[in-house]
Write a protein that holds these residues in place. Structure first.
Motif: not given
Ligand SMILES: Cc1cc2nc3c(=O)[nH]c(=O)nc-3n(C[C@H](O)[C@H](O)[C@H](O)COP(=O)(O)O)c2cc1C
Length: 285
Positions: A263-284
């Protein structure tokens, strides 16, 4: 009466994969019934790498159709897998299933050395890419005894039946299913029987099925391989497969020990970049 399970890795109804399995079965000499399962009809979710399925008192926490497929394979006497080439590679339904392979270890007794045939289908002659390698990988990870792996060609649904010789080839495969292991027809890895290799430096090669390294030898005008077997073996024999499972369980314990440092080694990278998330699907409605 033998139960043969035909695994169809194509969504196309009455397509070439479905038809070739049925044609192969007509060549089987033993009394049998054919059950069919279309992999694309089933909900197989991606592995979450939680390793829960390795532990005797736990199961895979994913709620999908994996167990139903494993039941069908486990209770069959033999399996025939047919998979189309999609973009020079096997159809994704194979990989989706194989990625859940950590769950196969708890069924090793049921799965081990089940006779199996692998069939690749491609629309254009010699345009299958690495489809056969994916099929071999699927059957080996499933701990099956691979009797033969063959390619058929045909683009339109059922077209493979129009090519002369294909029906006879299919019937021969059917006879091979419960027959003795045939001699390899082409140069192959002496460790696992794989026929796909990556060229490394200094004349060395790596088998793409078992991932062992070795030397390629062209003496006597023939291609030969001198392979070294690595101590880590996924499927070559039952004891080694179960040893690998124990090693994985050890890795889970290792993770608990190293967790803080990781966690110490990889944790420093946690905040790098922004995530693209899938759009919410409309329920027909
Ligand atoms: C999305 C897609 C990709 C394909 N890619 C290949 C390919 O790379 N090489 C090839 O020879 N055929 C390719 N094909 C043709 C199929 O492998 C061929 O039609 C096969 O017979 C399909 O089997 P099925 O009838 O059981 O679905 C592709 C077909 C589709 C729909």
């Amino acid at each position: 009466m033998k139960t043969i399970l035909g695994l169809v890795a194509s969504a196309r109804r009455m397509g070439n994969c479905e038809t070739i399995i049925k044609a192969v079965c007509r060549g089987i000499r033993q009394e049998h019934r054919l059950k069919l399962l279309r992999l694309t009809d089933f909900d197989i979710k991606p592995c979450r790498a939680c390793y829960m399925c390795l532990f005797e008192d736990k199961n895979c926490p994913i709620d999908d159709d994996l167990e139903q497929i494993l039941d069908a394979i486990g209770t069959a006497d033999a399996i025939i897998l047919a998979c189309p080439a999609y973009f020079l590679a096997p159809h994704s339904s194979l990989k989706r299933f194989v990625d859940r392979g950590l769950s196969f270890y708890s069924r090793a007794g049921q799965l081990w050395e089940k006779p199996a045939l692998g069939i690749g289908v491609a629309g254009i002659k010699h345009m299958e890419g690495h489809t056969l390698l994916g099929i071999e990988n699927f059957l080996k990870v499933l701990l099956a005894k691979v009797k033969a792996v063959e390619m058929f060609y045909g683009a339109l649904p059922g077209e493979i039946l129009l090519e002369e010789g294909n029906l006879q080839k299919a019937h021969e495969l059917g006879r091979a299913l419960f027959g003795p292991l045939p001699q390899p027809a082409q140069p192959s890895c002496p460790v696992c029987g794989g026929t796909t290799f990556r060229f490394l430096d200094h004349g060395r090669v790596r088998c793409m099925l078992c991932s062992n390294n070795g030397k390629i030898d062209f003496s006597d005008g023939k291609v030969g391989f001198d392979m070294q077997q690595s101590p880590r073996v996924l499927f070559l024999n039952r004891a080694k497969a179960l040893e690998h499972k124990q090693w994985l369980i050890g890795m889970k314990n290792d993770f608990a020990l190293k967790k803080k440092a990781l966690i110490k080694a990889a944790g420093q990278y946690r905040q790098d970049g922004t995530w693209i998330k899938p759009k919410e699907k409309k329920i027909s409605e």
